[in-house]
Motif scaffolding. Structure first.
Motif, PDB file in Angstrom:
ATOM      1  N   PHE A   1       6.433   4.016  33.572  1.00 39.35           N
ATOM      2  CA  PHE A   1       7.154   3.911  34.839  1.00 39.35           C
ATOM      3  C   PHE A   1       6.218   3.990  36.032  1.00 39.35           C
ATOM      4  O   PHE A   1       5.002   4.140  35.883  1.00 39.35           O
ATOM      5  N   SER A   2       6.770   3.850  37.227  1.00 37.34           N
ATOM      6  CA  SER A   2       6.011   3.518  38.432  1.00 37.34           C
ATOM      7  C   SER A   2       4.804   4.406  38.688  1.00 37.34           C
ATOM      8  O   SER A   2       3.705   3.917  38.956  1.00 37.34           O
ATOM      9  N   GLU A   3       4.989   5.733  38.605  1.00 32.93           N
ATOM     10  CA  GLU A   3       3.883   6.633  38.918  1.00 32.93           C
ATOM     11  C   GLU A   3       2.736   6.465  37.931  1.00 32.93           C
ATOM     12  O   GLU A   3       1.567   6.355  38.311  1.00 32.93           O
ATOM     13  N   GLY A   4       3.075   6.421  36.646  1.00 33.99           N
ATOM     14  CA  GLY A   4       2.050   6.224  35.629  1.00 33.99           C
ATOM     15  C   GLY A   4       1.414   4.853  35.704  1.00 33.99           C
ATOM     16  O   GLY A   4       0.210   4.696  35.494  1.00 33.99           O
TER      17      GLY A   4
ATOM     18  N   MET B   1       8.028  -0.888  36.851  1.00 33.45           N
ATOM     19  CA  MET B   1       7.756  -0.356  35.526  1.00 33.45           C
ATOM     20  C   MET B   1       6.933  -1.384  34.760  1.00 33.45           C
ATOM     21  O   MET B   1       6.956  -2.581  35.069  1.00 33.45           O
ATOM     22  N   GLY B   2       6.168  -0.914  33.799  1.00 30.37           N
ATOM     23  CA  GLY B   2       5.352  -1.810  32.995  1.00 30.37           C
ATOM     24  C   GLY B   2       5.815  -1.819  31.548  1.00 30.37           C
ATOM     25  O   GLY B   2       6.218  -0.783  31.009  1.00 30.37           O
TER      26      GLY B   2
ATOM     27  N   ARG C   1       7.922  -5.183  35.888  1.00 27.05           N
ATOM     28  CA  ARG C   1       9.271  -5.530  36.336  1.00 27.05           C
ATOM     29  C   ARG C   1       9.785  -4.482  37.312  1.00 27.05           C
ATOM     30  O   ARG C   1       9.263  -3.372  37.383  1.00 27.05           O
ATOM     31  N   ARG C   2      10.845  -4.863  38.026  1.00 27.11           N
ATOM     32  CA  ARG C   2      11.517  -3.934  38.935  1.00 27.11           C
ATOM     33  C   ARG C   2      12.687  -3.268  38.218  1.00 27.11           C
ATOM     34  O   ARG C   2      13.441  -3.916  37.501  1.00 27.11           O
ATOM     35  N   THR C   3      12.814  -1.946  38.409  1.00 21.93           N
ATOM     36  CA  THR C   3      13.963  -1.234  37.855  1.00 21.93           C
ATOM     37  C   THR C   3      15.156  -1.401  38.797  1.00 21.93           C
ATOM     38  O   THR C   3      15.048  -2.004  39.866  1.00 21.93           O
TER      39      THR C   3
END
Length: 330
Positions: free
Chosen positions: A205-208, A188-189, A180-182
């Motif tokens: 979150f995005s980086e991970g 984010m997953g 999904r989008r934050t």
């Protein structure tokens, strides 16, 4: 569902893709007595109420285990079952009695001669039909490894968080992933996971997510470092790091000892060892010994030449080979 002694009786209509209408038709057909075999089942069901998807879901869940324990043989035969049901239904509609094989007996449904699904595949398909792991869990074979790694079961970790802990290591089989989008527009997953003590979710979150997306595929066994907090009655977990559980197990692997009573499982054992996943790290190579259990308690141990990829998943696949008495980690 109901509990009956050591058995769980689960509603057929609760299986994915089955539904109440199909189950009502099956129950009505069963009113004349228990189904004797797949041919009897095919002869009595209404093909207009029961389609191929329904039958395949029943097969994956184990509804036909009483007729044939090898679900890998039953699953591809569902098309033949439905075709037989259609022929019988058509014959009855025009007043004909279709007899298969003559003498009033029905010709059996021919099942393909194939090996049983490996334990991980059987559980994966069961999960697809039931919605959770029912007859076992993919992490069952990792119990000894998880103990050595000091990994907490999810239920224990959740209790610890409610008592003030903020982080810990857990293991899980990935069962779902949503992205999904934050509010800021980054991704984010939401990762659905399961271990033998329960199902849970954790966010990443995005980086991970970008770093670990390939690992977080449904069906993958992973080792996670989580941070967590209590919100209301729930434990909210966030993934800080991910690694393949097989890679962590490989660091502990030294080898396997396989106990047999005779040489019948040798060919299947060789296939399981040849099928060892290549993604396991090189230090996961180990020795494999075969122990032949003779009469009067005598044993003969033979060390196989070369080294093999060894992991709890491979040990579990070997345990499932008919004729294998026991598998020990070295």
């Amino acid at each position: 569902f109901e509990v009956d002694g050591n058995s769980i009786i689960y509603a057929l209509a609760a299986l994915k893709g089955v539904g109440r209408q199909a189950v009502d038709a099956i129950v009505a057909a069963r009113a004349g007595g228990k189904f004797a075999d797949l041919a009897d089942f095919a002869a009595r069901i209404n093909p207009r109420a029961v389609n191929k998807r329904v039958l395949e879901s029943l097969a994956q869940a184990g509804a036909f285990d009483e007729f044939e324990q090898n679900r890998a043989r039953v699953f591809p035969a569902m098309e033949a079952v439905l075709a037989r049901a259609q022929r019988t239904h058509d014959a009855a509609s025009v007043g004909q009695n279709e007899l298969f094989g003559g003498g009033g007996t029905r010709e059996p449904i021919t099942l393909p001669n194939v090996e049983a699904w490996l334990p991980a595949e059987r559980l994966k398909r069961e999960y697809e039909a039931v919605g959770f792991f029912l007859s076992g869990h993919p992490l069952d074979d990792y119990a000894a490894v998880l103990k050595k790694l000091r990994v907490q079961p999810w239920a224990e970790f959740a209790r610890a968080v409610k008592n003030g802990a903020t982080a810990g290591r857990v293991a899980g089989t990935v069962v779902s992933r949503q992205e999904r989008r934050t509010r800021t527009g980054s991704k984010m997953g939401i990762i659905g996971l399961s271990d033998p003590t329960g199902a849970y979710e954790a966010v990443i979150f995005s980086e991970g997510l970008a770093e670990h997306r390939e690992l977080l595929e449904p069906g993958t066994a992973v080792l996670l470092f989580l941070s967590a907090e209590v919100q209301g009655d729930d434990v909210r977990a966030r993934i800080q790091s991910v690694e393949p559980l097989d890679a962590a197990a490989a660091n502990l692997a030294k080898g396997l000892r396989v106990f047999l009573r005779d040489d019948k499982p040798i060919e299947a054992l060789a296939k399981r060892l040849e099928a060892a996943p290549q993604r396991v790290q090189a230090n996961g190579d180990g020795e494999v010994s075969v122990v032949l259990m003779l009469q009067q308690g005598a044993e003969v141990e033979v060390k196989l030449p070369g080294r093999f990829k060894v992991s709890p998943q491979i040990a579990g696949a070997i345990k499932a080979v008919p004729g294998v008495v026991q598998v020990e980690a070295l």
